[in-house]
Write a protein that holds these residues in place. Structure first.
Motif, PDB file in Angstrom:
ATOM      1  N   PHE A 126       0.826  -1.209   0.000  1.00  0.00           N
ATOM      2  CA  PHE A 126       0.000   0.000   0.000  1.00  0.00           C
ATOM      3  C   PHE A 126       0.861   1.262   0.000  1.00  0.00           C
ATOM      4  O   PHE A 126       0.585   2.215  -0.735  1.00  0.00           O
ATOM      5  CB  PHE A 126      -0.923  -0.017   1.223  1.00  0.00           C
ATOM      6  N   VAL A 127       1.928   1.236   0.784  1.00  0.00           N
ATOM      7  CA  VAL A 127       2.734   2.448   0.963  1.00  0.00           C
ATOM      8  C   VAL A 127       3.719   2.668  -0.186  1.00  0.00           C
ATOM      9  O   VAL A 127       3.841   3.777  -0.696  1.00  0.00           O
ATOM     10  CB  VAL A 127       3.482   2.400   2.320  1.00  0.00           C
ATOM     11  N   VAL A 128       4.403   1.606  -0.617  1.00  0.00           N
ATOM     12  CA  VAL A 128       5.416   1.824  -1.667  1.00  0.00           C
ATOM     13  C   VAL A 128       5.242   0.916  -2.885  1.00  0.00           C
ATOM     14  O   VAL A 128       5.981   1.037  -3.850  1.00  0.00           O
ATOM     15  CB  VAL A 128       6.863   1.672  -1.123  1.00  0.00           C
ATOM     16  N   GLY A 129       4.256  -0.001  -2.860  1.00  0.00           N
ATOM     17  CA  GLY A 129       4.067  -0.915  -3.983  1.00  0.00           C
ATOM     18  C   GLY A 129       2.891  -0.519  -4.855  1.00  0.00           C
ATOM     19  O   GLY A 129       2.685   0.665  -5.127  1.00  0.00           O
ATOM     20  N   VAL A 130       2.068  -1.502  -5.251  1.00  0.00           N
ATOM     21  CA  VAL A 130       0.969  -1.236  -6.182  1.00  0.00           C
ATOM     22  C   VAL A 130      -0.153  -0.390  -5.583  1.00  0.00           C
ATOM     23  O   VAL A 130      -1.038   0.071  -6.305  1.00  0.00           O
ATOM     24  CB  VAL A 130       0.344  -2.546  -6.729  1.00  0.00           C
ATOM     25  N   GLY A 131      -0.120  -0.190  -4.249  1.00  0.00           N
ATOM     26  CA  GLY A 131      -1.196   0.545  -3.604  1.00  0.00           C
ATOM     27  C   GLY A 131      -0.943   2.039  -3.449  1.00  0.00           C
ATOM     28  O   GLY A 131      -1.775   2.754  -2.879  1.00  0.00           O
ATOM     29  N   ARG A 132       0.208   2.501  -3.952  1.00  0.00           N
ATOM     30  CA  ARG A 132       0.467   3.938  -3.881  1.00  0.00           C
ATOM     31  C   ARG A 132      -0.660   4.664  -4.615  1.00  0.00           C
ATOM     32  O   ARG A 132      -1.133   4.223  -5.663  1.00  0.00           O
ATOM     33  CB  ARG A 132       1.794   4.289  -4.574  1.00  0.00           C
ATOM     34  N   ASN A 133      -1.079   5.798  -4.088  1.00  0.00           N
ATOM     35  CA  ASN A 133      -2.080   6.645  -4.748  1.00  0.00           C
ATOM     36  C   ASN A 133      -3.502   6.099  -4.718  1.00  0.00           C
ATOM     37  O   ASN A 133      -4.362   6.614  -5.425  1.00  0.00           O
ATOM     38  CB  ASN A 133      -1.701   6.938  -6.212  1.00  0.00           C
ATOM     39  N   ILE A 134      -3.764   5.048  -3.951  1.00  0.00           N
ATOM     40  CA  ILE A 134      -5.156   4.657  -3.740  1.00  0.00           C
ATOM     41  C   ILE A 134      -5.435   4.664  -2.240  1.00  0.00           C
ATOM     42  O   ILE A 134      -4.505   4.773  -1.428  1.00  0.00           O
ATOM     43  CB  ILE A 134      -5.504   3.276  -4.348  1.00  0.00           C
ATOM     44  N   LYS A 135      -6.719   4.548  -1.869  1.00  0.00           N
ATOM     45  CA  LYS A 135      -7.078   4.611  -0.453  1.00  0.00           C
ATOM     46  C   LYS A 135      -7.732   3.334   0.069  1.00  0.00           C
ATOM     47  O   LYS A 135      -7.903   3.151   1.267  1.00  0.00           O
ATOM     48  CB  LYS A 135      -8.021   5.806  -0.202  1.00  0.00           C
ATOM     49  N   ASN A 136      -8.174   2.485  -0.870  1.00  0.00           N
ATOM     50  CA  ASN A 136      -8.863   1.258  -0.469  1.00  0.00           C
ATOM     51  C   ASN A 136      -8.293   0.089  -1.262  1.00  0.00           C
ATOM     52  O   ASN A 136      -8.251   0.135  -2.498  1.00  0.00           O
ATOM     53  CB  ASN A 136     -10.366   1.382  -0.743  1.00  0.00           C
ATOM     54  N   MET A 137      -7.874  -0.948  -0.557  1.00  0.00           N
ATOM     55  CA  MET A 137      -7.183  -2.057  -1.209  1.00  0.00           C
ATOM     56  C   MET A 137      -7.441  -3.354  -0.443  1.00  0.00           C
ATOM     57  O   MET A 137      -7.554  -3.345   0.780  1.00  0.00           O
ATOM     58  CB  MET A 137      -5.684  -1.728  -1.193  1.00  0.00           C
ATOM     59  N   VAL A 138      -7.597  -4.446  -1.178  1.00  0.00           N
ATOM     60  CA  VAL A 138      -7.659  -5.768  -0.541  1.00  0.00           C
ATOM     61  C   VAL A 138      -6.473  -6.571  -1.057  1.00  0.00           C
ATOM     62  O   VAL A 138      -6.144  -6.527  -2.246  1.00  0.00           O
ATOM     63  CB  VAL A 138      -8.995  -6.479  -0.842  1.00  0.00           C
ATOM     64  N   PHE A 139      -5.811  -7.275  -0.150  1.00  0.00           N
ATOM     65  CA  PHE A 139      -4.532  -7.926  -0.438  1.00  0.00           C
ATOM     66  C   PHE A 139      -4.600  -9.391  -0.016  1.00  0.00           C
ATOM     67  O   PHE A 139      -5.088  -9.709   1.069  1.00  0.00           O
ATOM     68  CB  PHE A 139      -3.463  -7.181   0.376  1.00  0.00           C
ATOM     69  N   PHE A 140      -4.170 -10.274  -0.906  1.00  0.00           N
ATOM     70  CA  PHE A 140      -4.149 -11.704  -0.585  1.00  0.00           C
ATOM     71  C   PHE A 140      -2.745 -12.261  -0.792  1.00  0.00           C
ATOM     72  O   PHE A 140      -2.095 -11.951  -1.793  1.00  0.00           O
ATOM     73  CB  PHE A 140      -5.091 -12.473  -1.521  1.00  0.00           C
ATOM     74  N   THR A 141      -2.287 -13.105   0.137  1.00  0.00           N
ATOM     75  CA  THR A 141      -1.055 -13.871  -0.101  1.00  0.00           C
ATOM     76  C   THR A 141      -1.441 -15.328  -0.284  1.00  0.00           C
ATOM     77  O   THR A 141      -2.080 -15.922   0.572  1.00  0.00           O
ATOM     78  CB  THR A 141      -0.067 -13.799   1.081  1.00  0.00           C
ATOM     79  N   LEU A 142      -1.022 -15.895  -1.412  1.00  0.00           N
ATOM     80  CA  LEU A 142      -1.369 -17.271  -1.735  1.00  0.00           C
ATOM     81  C   LEU A 142      -0.178 -18.166  -1.416  1.00  0.00           C
ATOM     82  O   LEU A 142       0.797 -18.203  -2.161  1.00  0.00           O
ATOM     83  CB  LEU A 142      -1.739 -17.365  -3.218  1.00  0.00           C
ATOM     84  N   GLY A 143      -0.244 -18.853  -0.295  1.00  0.00           N
ATOM     85  CA  GLY A 143       0.834 -19.746   0.113  1.00  0.00           C
ATOM     86  C   GLY A 143       0.236 -21.027   0.675  1.00  0.00           C
ATOM     87  O   GLY A 143      -0.689 -21.590   0.097  1.00  0.00           O
ATOM     88  N   THR A 144       0.785 -21.473   1.821  1.00  0.00           N
ATOM     89  CA  THR A 144       0.212 -22.641   2.494  1.00  0.00           C
ATOM     90  C   THR A 144      -1.268 -22.391   2.746  1.00  0.00           C
ATOM     91  O   THR A 144      -2.115 -23.243   2.500  1.00  0.00           O
ATOM     92  CB  THR A 144       0.925 -22.865   3.856  1.00  0.00           C
ATOM     93  N   GLY A 145      -1.574 -21.204   3.240  1.00  0.00           N
ATOM     94  CA  GLY A 145      -2.958 -20.759   3.382  1.00  0.00           C
ATOM     95  C   GLY A 145      -3.189 -19.559   2.479  1.00  0.00           C
ATOM     96  O   GLY A 145      -2.427 -19.311   1.549  1.00  0.00           O
ATOM     97  N   ILE A 146      -4.275 -18.831   2.756  1.00  0.00           N
ATOM     98  CA  ILE A 146      -4.497 -17.550   2.078  1.00  0.00           C
ATOM     99  C   ILE A 146      -4.539 -16.476   3.161  1.00  0.00           C
ATOM    100  O   ILE A 146      -5.495 -16.404   3.930  1.00  0.00           O
ATOM    101  CB  ILE A 146      -5.809 -17.538   1.265  1.00  0.00           C
TER     102      ILE A 146
END
Lengths: 322, 322
Positions: A126-146
């Motif tokens: 959110f701060v320095v990656g793909v979420g810069r310049n937006i205010k609402n974001m949902v993020f998922f990590t796909l690994g052993t779990g989600i």
């Protein structure tokens, strides 16, 4: 004097490795290291090794400890994050009721904040990656779990007890497949890296034809990486398994849109190495399933860009917020 | 002078009726009225009738217009709420791109805020109903559809375009029953009042035995009220239909817990007249489906307490926030 209190430490404490990074106030990565966790040694020794690693590296890189303003640390849940206590953690078996923030603060003399690891990675993106310049974001990590994190109106969403955004365990198929959590039909039961591989194994064991069968016979197991490699080679079962994973992830995107209406939905974790074939399928099923009554489906579905640095960057960025 | 600017008007603009209430600063209801909407007359006339009704009632009740500080109005979505514009609305067919906030402000000389009707009712319950003393709440209205609102950390959750919390259209059964929105397997497709009745009708038309068949033959339709009346009389189909409704609502509760972790999940709308038999079943299925890895399931599932006043109270409370 100008060098004092301007940098931040971010720690990503996982079951296998501990990643530590030092970041400037504008979130530039000054140094990073990775050491094995060796969780079986217990929390006292593990925490001492973290402290030693920070001190040694700060010294070696000539960025002294006195330049550090605060420290952020991400760990898997559940935990009493706002109290800085790791209550129990399946990946860190000997860590029971460990007041890690308090201990680190005592040893390093700096404020320490504890955060869920998926939330930390979410905040990093959110701060320095793909979420810069937006205010609402949902993020998922796909690994052993989600794992998941939600940014709502520019802030991490915590809920009443620090355990909101457990989105891997939202139910997308009532009375569906049994999840490790005991619920039926969780998104994670289908679409984590582990369960993607598991569904392929189950299908082969049930008699499905697939080039993955040789892998299973040779290695005794199939990984999600195997599934995507055989998808690229045109294996039909790999395609079917990938389609099911993508369809469940697409429904997770639709439900996330209807809950918190983010500008972006971001996937991270080991499984995004599958690349464009996976992302395109998620977008395809999203369009298949999403409601027709609204044309304005402006949510962007994309992959994370910070890779495994997201956790340390996010932890440091959260330390900067304090 | 002391009487100036201390009261608030809340308006609940529905397809059938317009409810208007005047509330004191501490949200005590001073007066309320209900007039037919007559939406077919078009927005200009409907808005004039609202203005006239407010002026007349204020006069009659001897609580003059000058005591009104601000006005809140709730309408069904979708709309450009933050801009105060009703874009289009299936229940208000002639209301296309109506800047209702601007018009009302001009005619009444007070600030006007526009809000989604379910959000307004949610906020009403949050401020003076079952949500007092908590900070996180999820709210559902069970009617023709399933409306919803989310309170996160003491505030309504809006998302990136004012249309978050469309929880009736979250998918609980991938590839399930077709919803009016075009998606498959939405919670609303099973568990709204309308779809509860519709599923009973479909079952009877498919040959199911039920005491509801007489109602269908006599009235040409079944309502959710009929379903709950025949449930009370021991009808087996009514029990099956109610169980399915409750199970879907329970999954909605579980998913809401995993998204935003509220202290309370509140059901409102016509269907809660079904009372304890419905609430008990929702709680039963919640316990059946919820994950076993966490003991601390502290979320409270309950019914709303403000009845049909929630909308006007919430609209007035939101006006007070401005």
């Amino acid at each position: 004097m100008a060098m004092q209190n301007k940098n931040f430490i971010g720690i990503d404490l996982g079951g296998t490795n501990i990643k530590i990074g030092c970041l400037s106030a504008n979130m530039k990565l000054l140094w990073k290291i990775s050491i094995p966790t060796n969780a079986q040694m217990g929390p006292a020794i593990v925490i001492d090794r973290i402290v030693d690693a920070i001190k040694e590296t700060a010294n070696k890189k000539n960025i002294p400890l006195k330049t550090i303003k605060a420290i952020g640390i991400g760990t898997p849940g559940p935990a009493k994050y706002s109290q800085g206590i790791i209550t129990r953690c399946s990946n860190l078996p000997k860590f029971t009721n460990v007041p890690i923030s308090k201990i680190l603060k005592k040893k390093l003399g700096r404020p320490v904040i504890l955060e869920n690891d998926a939330n930390a990675a979410c905040f990093g993106e959110f701060v320095v990656g793909v979420g810069r310049n937006i205010k609402n974001m949902v993020f998922f990590t796909l690994g052993t779990g989600i794992g998941a994190g939600i940014i709502s109106d520019g802030k991490l969403l915590y809920g009443s007890g620090d355990n909101a955004a457990e989105l891997g365990h939202t139910i997308v198929n009532i009375n569906g497949r049994l999840c490790s959590c005991g619920q039926h039909g969780c998104a994670e039961a289908y679409a984590s890296a582990t369960n993607t591989a598991k569904r392929a194994t189950e299908a082969i064991e049930a008699g499905a034809k697939s080039s993955l069968k040789k892998v299973l016979n040779k290695n005794g197991q199939i990984t999600s990486k195997d599934v995507y490699e055989h998808l690229a080679k045109g294996d039909k079962l790999a395609k079917k398994i990938t389609d099911e994973t993508a369809e469940v992830l697409a429904v997770l995107c639709i439900n996330s849109l209807h809950y918190v209406e983010p500008e972006k939905i971001v996937f991270a974790g080991g499984m995004i190495a599958a690349g464009k074939p996976l992302l395109d399928r998620i977008k395809y099923y999203f369009k298949q399933h999403i409601w027709k009554i609204k044309q304005e489906n402006t949510v962007e579905i994309c992959f994370a860009t910070l890779g495994e640095d997201a956790g340390i960057i996010g932890a440091a960025a959260l330390a900067r917020e304090t």
